[in-house]
Design an enzyme around this catalytic site. Sequence first.
Site, PDB file in Angstrom:
ATOM      1  N   SER A 110      13.215   6.584   2.317  1.00  0.00           N
ATOM      2  CA  SER A 110      13.348   5.182   1.935  1.00  0.00           C
ATOM      3  C   SER A 110      12.619   4.842   0.641  1.00  0.00           C
ATOM      4  O   SER A 110      13.034   3.939  -0.090  1.00  0.00           O
ATOM      5  CB  SER A 110      12.837   4.274   3.057  1.00  0.00           C
ATOM      6  OG  SER A 110      11.485   4.565   3.370  1.00  0.00           O
TER       7      SER A 110
ATOM      8  N   ASP B  78       3.718  -2.667   2.696  1.00  0.00           N
ATOM      9  CA  ASP B  78       3.634  -2.746   4.155  1.00  0.00           C
ATOM     10  C   ASP B  78       2.814  -1.608   4.754  1.00  0.00           C
ATOM     11  O   ASP B  78       2.981  -1.237   5.901  1.00  0.00           O
ATOM     12  CB  ASP B  78       5.042  -2.745   4.770  1.00  0.00           C
ATOM     13  CG  ASP B  78       5.837  -1.481   4.415  1.00  0.00           C
ATOM     14  OD1 ASP B  78       5.299  -0.618   3.677  1.00  0.00           O
ATOM     15  OD2 ASP B  78       6.984  -1.353   4.876  1.00  0.00           O
TER      16      ASP B  78
ATOM     17  N   HIS C  36       5.536   1.572   2.167  1.00  0.00           N
ATOM     18  CA  HIS C  36       6.434   1.440   1.024  1.00  0.00           C
ATOM     19  C   HIS C  36       5.705   0.819  -0.167  1.00  0.00           C
ATOM     20  O   HIS C  36       4.620   0.265  -0.023  1.00  0.00           O
ATOM     21  CB  HIS C  36       7.666   0.619   1.420  1.00  0.00           C
ATOM     22  CG  HIS C  36       8.469   1.258   2.510  1.00  0.00           C
ATOM     23  ND1 HIS C  36       8.274   0.940   3.840  1.00  0.00           N
ATOM     24  CD2 HIS C  36       9.422   2.219   2.472  1.00  0.00           C
ATOM     25  CE1 HIS C  36       9.098   1.674   4.581  1.00  0.00           C
ATOM     26  NE2 HIS C  36       9.799   2.463   3.774  1.00  0.00           N
TER      27      HIS C  36
END
Length: 245
Positions: A11, A195, A198
């Site tokens: 991600s 977070d 990320h």
Amino acid sequence: MRPKIYLFGDSITEESFGIGGWGASLANHFSRTVDVVLRGYSGYNTRWALKVLDRVFPEKRDGDGRNGIDNESEPIAVTVFFGANDASLPDRCSAFQHVPLHEYKHNLYSIVSFFKRQWPNTHVLLITPPPIDEDARLRYPYVENKQGLPERTNEAAGQYARACTAIAGECGVPVIDLWTKMQHFPEWKKEYLSDGLHLTQSGNQVVFEEVIRKLRDEGLSVEALPVDLPLISDIDPNDPMKVFQ
């Protein structure tokens, strides 16, 4: 055709084409010289990446169905950015993403070997997982967290970062030790992580600058790469079509 740089990862790579993302910054940086191609898969670990590798980067086959190398499509570089999900703890809420450390190393070695076999002239660049802010991970769980414990720890991320660095040494490829680099800054948790895992725009900027630096070390700078078509400064106002002949 412009040469390509592939970004392969989880991600943190998939999100890199967002506003202020490190992939978008690379595309802008190389805007007249290289196409930056995104191959990011949110949530993936090296086990899953290895499973789909030949579908993401299929080998060229000739008319007889035999494997061959397409030199025209061989990228100049590929970044490999996995480990954040592998390092999920095996007894916490994201255990399904966990890959044991020894397997992570084997998988990463296999991924690098695949690229070296597929594209012998391509520069492969490894990137370690980033550090983890465990308190923030409690506030932003991906799945239901009944235990109330962070599914990742900074200590575990560091183990996988060191393993990534070791594999880079074994394979003879450059590596960005993001885990160590980011923690040099005292306020890294708030400055670089959105977070606890990320990246913020500042965190993305760190990755971008490190990738550019490593590529430059490999001779892949904007100055060293030709532009695909004439620049406006190369066009003679009195005979503009001459440059295209």
